[in-house]
Each structure stands twice: as C-alpha cells, then as structure tokens.
Design a protein around this motif. Structure first.
Motif: not given
Length: 570
Positions: A119-121, A347-367
């Motif tokens: 989502r946008s935020q 992650i919420g403090m980073l630029p493009l936080p949605q991208l980093w959040a998706c990558l991080f949680f996809l990684m956790l799911f795959l692990l």
C-alpha cells in the motif's frame, strides 16, 4: 538394485545440499543469533561459537548424515542399529508433530506483513490507525525517546508502544491479555495459516522429487534478498555504529559460563540435529556420496549466514538509532520482537519502505518454509518407512499429515495464540531434542561401537575415517551434549511473553509437551524388555544388537557384509 524402489532419491547432490541449507538456515539465523552475539560479548562470542561448531556441531551433523545415508532409511527405522532405543525415533516424530504445527503459524506472520505492506504507506509508520492506543508513541529524535528507554521499569499495560509494536500485537495478532484468555480466532491470521499449509503441501506432495526442485528457489533466493538488504543497510547513516555495537569484542564475557552455554545451544539448534530432518534428507542420497565434505560445508555456510545476518540487522538498527536518538542497546531485541517489531520499525524510516518491507518478509517466509519442508517430510517418511505398504497412498498420507497438523495449529491463530506458541517453543523441544542426540552418539560411540561405525562409513565413502571424528563421537560430542543438556535445564526460566507471566497450569502443559516425547525413549525400551525372553541382562544385550542393519541397496549390502567379514567382527 535397491530393495526399496518406491522410496525415491535426490536427482542430484545439489538438491541434497540446498535442502540441508534451507533446513539449517532458518528464521532463527535472523532473529536469534545477532541478538545473542551482541548480548554475549560481540565479536568475543565468536570464540565459543566457532569452537562449539568444530567440537560438536560438525561431528554431530556428520554422524546424522552418515546414519541416514548408510541405512537408506528415516529417523525411526534408522534405530535398527540398536532396537532397544528405537523410542528415540518415536520421540523425534512426536517432537516434529507438535513443533511443526505451531511453527507454521510463525511463517504465516510474514504473509500478513507482505499483504499489509502493499500500500502507499506502511501501516506501522504512525499512530493514526484504528488499532492504535493512547500509549502509542512514534519514534523520533526527541524527549519522548527517554520514555521508551524506561519501559523496562513499567508493567505490560503501562508501557509505551511504538507503531510497529502495536501493529504486530493489536492488528496482526489482536492479542489478548494472556494465555488464559484465548479469545476467538483471528481470521486474517487463520487464512494466512491455511495459505502457508497449502504451499507446504503443494511443495512436498511428491516427496523428494518435488522438494528437490522447489529448493532451487526457496533455499537460494533468501541469500539474494539478504545480500540486497546488506548493501542497503551498510550505506545508511549510522550503520557503522550499529555494526560496531554488534561485533565489538567484550573479552571479559568469556569468563561467564552462560556465554559458553548460549554458544553451545545456538550451534545445536541452528544446525538442527535431533529433529530427524538431517537423517531423513541423507537417506535419499546415493550410497557412495562423500558425506564428509557435505558435513563440513553445510554447517560452515549456516554459521557464516548467521554472522552475515547480524551485519544486515545491526546496520539497519544503527540507522534507526541515528534517526531517533535512541542508543542501539535500546532498540536491539531478539526473537519475534526483532523480526516483527524492531526491524519493521527501522524499515519504515527508509526511502521506498514498501520495497524493503516486502523483500524482508518474503525472505522470512522462504526461510520458514524450507524448514517446514524438511520437518514435515521427516514425519511422513517415518510413517512410510515403518509401513512401506502405504507408499502407494503417499499423497493421501501427506495430505492427512498436513491436515492434522493444520488442525492442531488453529489454536495458535486465536487472540491468545502467540502465548501458546511461545509456550510450546519454550518447552516442547528444548530438552528432548538434546536427549535424542545424546542417545544417537551413545549408540554410535559405545553400543554399536565407534570402530564399527567408522568401518561402515569407510566402506560407504571409500575413504578412511580420521581420528578426529572417532574421538568426537566417543568423547567430545557426548560431553558437550551433556553440558548443553544440563545447562539448558539450569538456565531454563519460567516462560514469559512481553512481560506477561504464565499461570501454573500453562507451565505444566509446557513441560507435559516436553515429557510426552521424552517418555517415548524409556517407554519403548521397557516394552522391548517386557516382550523379550531370557534374563534381564540377556534381554538388554539382545535388544542392543543391530537387527537388519546395513545398506538398503541389495548389492551394497552384499558387498558390505563381505567387507565386515574380512575386516572386523560385528
């Protein structure tokens, strides 16, 4: 030609290595090791950690790989090597059944975060949401941060919470006040749990044939994500402070016995021996596979990943400290709090936080799913090895196993589910898995005989077994496992979650979940002794001798028997 044609095998050695890596490298590498490292002396913690890897982790991993590959069978029938102690195999099945059921709910959490991140935020960036309470406090550089630092002095209901904290507990979990108030089912979490189980079933439906293909993605892509997050993390302002906090050696900590105990326990639970997964995966190998190289490579990669994950985590926590004015020690956490509260906040403090959040949680799911593949397959293979006539119905056995564990996991999708999950995680396997490993090394080192086992391995891999392995299996590894066993009991405190104490009945339930598996070992031994003939001593000796032990492949078994007759006495 194998005598067990319907069992299957890996299509290549790569599939076995990737499956082992996926199994050994789990969510704990991200949320447990970095925190343990900083808490136990930073870089100094690597001394006991790597020492325990060499003295216990690698020898135990090699032992289980050899047991599985030589016998060509899973974690229950492998105890043909000493039938009196077959109860250890039954204990493994019970442990896996209980723990796999609740563990799947953990990998459902990242699915919900992924869904909410699109989502946008990001929904945990501020306190302006329906689920936020008056105690919600946004992280920023200001006087309010001092209140967060004083949270440890307050009761659970009085603490100030960050937006990510309230998002996880109030929105994702809709958490109740304690385990004695379970509340109703949290339906989004229930649906995510269903999706996770469908993914697991789809990937293991054909056993090693399907798992071997899936792991090419699930075991490798988390490394890609980890590398991307590392590059992003180390380029952030304040990253150096976080990394320094993570690895700065505190040599005085090495005199603390708790540090050595933590290192031993982390090596043990990180590599995953005693759960049956390693034995089961190795049982699908080609008989002449060089297990020695595998047993050295996989634990080293696993430990290296843990250390690397610490740089990923603490570089971002250093940035979080830089942005908020909080010291790194105030934002560092371990367990679910790191993965689902602290790191998302950063992650919420980073630029493009949605991208980093998706990558991080996809990684956790795959692990998480990689670990689930192996543990679930270990249960199914155990059933099919004991009852091979069921192999024609393997898909139905797999479906029935997954569905029964799904039913058990529903209790962890209620509002009080995380308390129940924490309870099982605290008690169910912490001691019993160690006991299983002690049984394994005692069998190899003292009952079957380490010389006989070394002879079998030498025949299997066409290489002599060095004295290092023999000494480890007979002396070093049993001593360290005994140390881990008793320190785990000594340092085991009563379970708590987020400052909430558990009632006595819940703690009794936790210990019961542990004893259910442990009792299998003496219980089955008693059954074998009662149903055997002769004096007690004769019964014990008869049931400690291997029965139908040897390679599952007919040709290799014939050659092995000739090798035994020429070299040693059984």
């Amino acid at each position: 030609m194998s005598s067990d044609k319907g069992r299957g095998s890996w299509a290549s050695k790569t599939e076995f290595i990737l499956s082992c890596l996926g199994y050994a490298i789990g969510i704990g590498n991200v949320w447990r090791f970095p925190y343990l490292c900083y808490r136990n002396g930073g870089g100094a913690f690597l001394v006991p950690y790597l020492l325990m890897l060499v003295l216990c982790g690698i020898p135990l991993f090699f032992l289980e790989v050899c047991l599985g590959q030589f016998s060509g069978t899973g974690c229950v029938t492998v105890f043909k090597i000493a039938p009196l102690l077959k109860g250890a195999g039954l204990a493994i099945v019970v442990i896996n059944y209980i723990c796999t059921s609740y563990y799947n709910v953990i990998i459902a959490y990242p699915l919900l975060f992924l869904w909410k991140s699109a989502r946008s935020q990001l929904p945990w960036e501020n306190c302006q949401n329906d689920w936020n309470t008056p105690k919600c406090m946004e992280l920023n550089a200001g006087a309010h941060t001092q209140l967060l630092m004083n949270n440890s002095l307050l009761g659970p209901s009085e603490r100030w919470r960050t937006p990510a904290d309230e998002f996880f507990h109030k929105e994702i979990l809709q958490i109740s006040d304690g385990i004695d108030t379970p509340g109703g089912i949290v339906w989004p979490l229930f649906v995510a749990n269903v999706v996770a189980w469908v993914v697991i079933y789809t990937c293991i439906i054909n056993g090693v044939e399907s798992v071997g293909k899936v792991v090419y993605f699930t075991a490798t892509f988390p490394f890609v994500i980890l590398a991307v997050l590392f590059v992003r993390g180390v380029t952030l302002p304040g990253a150096a402070d976080g990394i320094q906090f993570y690895i700065m050696p505190k040599w005085d900590q090495l005199s603390n016995m708790k540090v050595w105990a933590d290192a031993a326990v982390q090596i043990f639970f990180s590599l995953g021996p005693g759960w049956g997964g390693i034995i089961n995966m190795a049982s699908y190998n080609q008989f002449k596979n060089n297990t020695k190289l595998d047993a050295i490579l996989i634990p080293i990669v696993n430990c290296g990943t843990s250390i690397f994950a610490g740089f990923v985590v603490f570089s971002v926590l250093g940035y979080m400290s830089h942005q908020t004015g909080l010291p790194v020690s105030a934002v560092a956490a371990g367990g679910p709090g790191l993965a689902f509260v602290t790191y998302p906040e950063a992650i919420g403090m980073l630029p493009l936080p949605q991208l980093w959040a998706c990558l991080f949680f996809l990684m956790l799911f795959l692990l998480g799913v990689d670990t689930m593949f192996v543990q679930t397959e270990a249960i199914i293979s155990s059933v099919l090895d004991v009852y091979p006539w069921l192999r024609a119905s393997k898909r139905w056995i797999t479906l029935g196993s997954c569905f029964s564990m799904f039913l058990l996991s529903i209790s962890c999708t209620t509002r009080g589910g995380l308390y129940l999950l924490q309870l099982f995680d605290w008690y169910s396997a912490s001691i019993s898995v160690i006991l299983v490993c002690i049984v394994e090394v005692v069998i190899v080192g003292w009952i079957y005989g380490v010389g006989n086992f070394a002879r079998d391995i030498g025949f299997m891999i066409d290489r002599p077994v060095e004295r290092y392995w023999i000494v480890s299996w007979k002396y070093t590894t049993p001593i360290i496992l005994t140390f881990i066993f008793f320190t785990t009991i000594i340092y085991n405190t009563e379970v708590r979650y987020d400052g909430v104490a558990y009632p006595g009945w819940a703690i009794a339930l936790g210990w019961t979940s542990c004893l259910i598996s442990m009792i299998c070992i003496p219980g089955y031994a008693a059954y074998k002794l009662i149903t055997s003939k002769g004096s007690i001593l004769e019964r014990i000796k008869a049931n400690l001798k291997p029965v139908d032990w040897g390679p599952s492949d007919d040709l290799q078994r014939t050659l092995w028997k000739s090798h035994v007759e020429m070299n040693y006495e059984m």
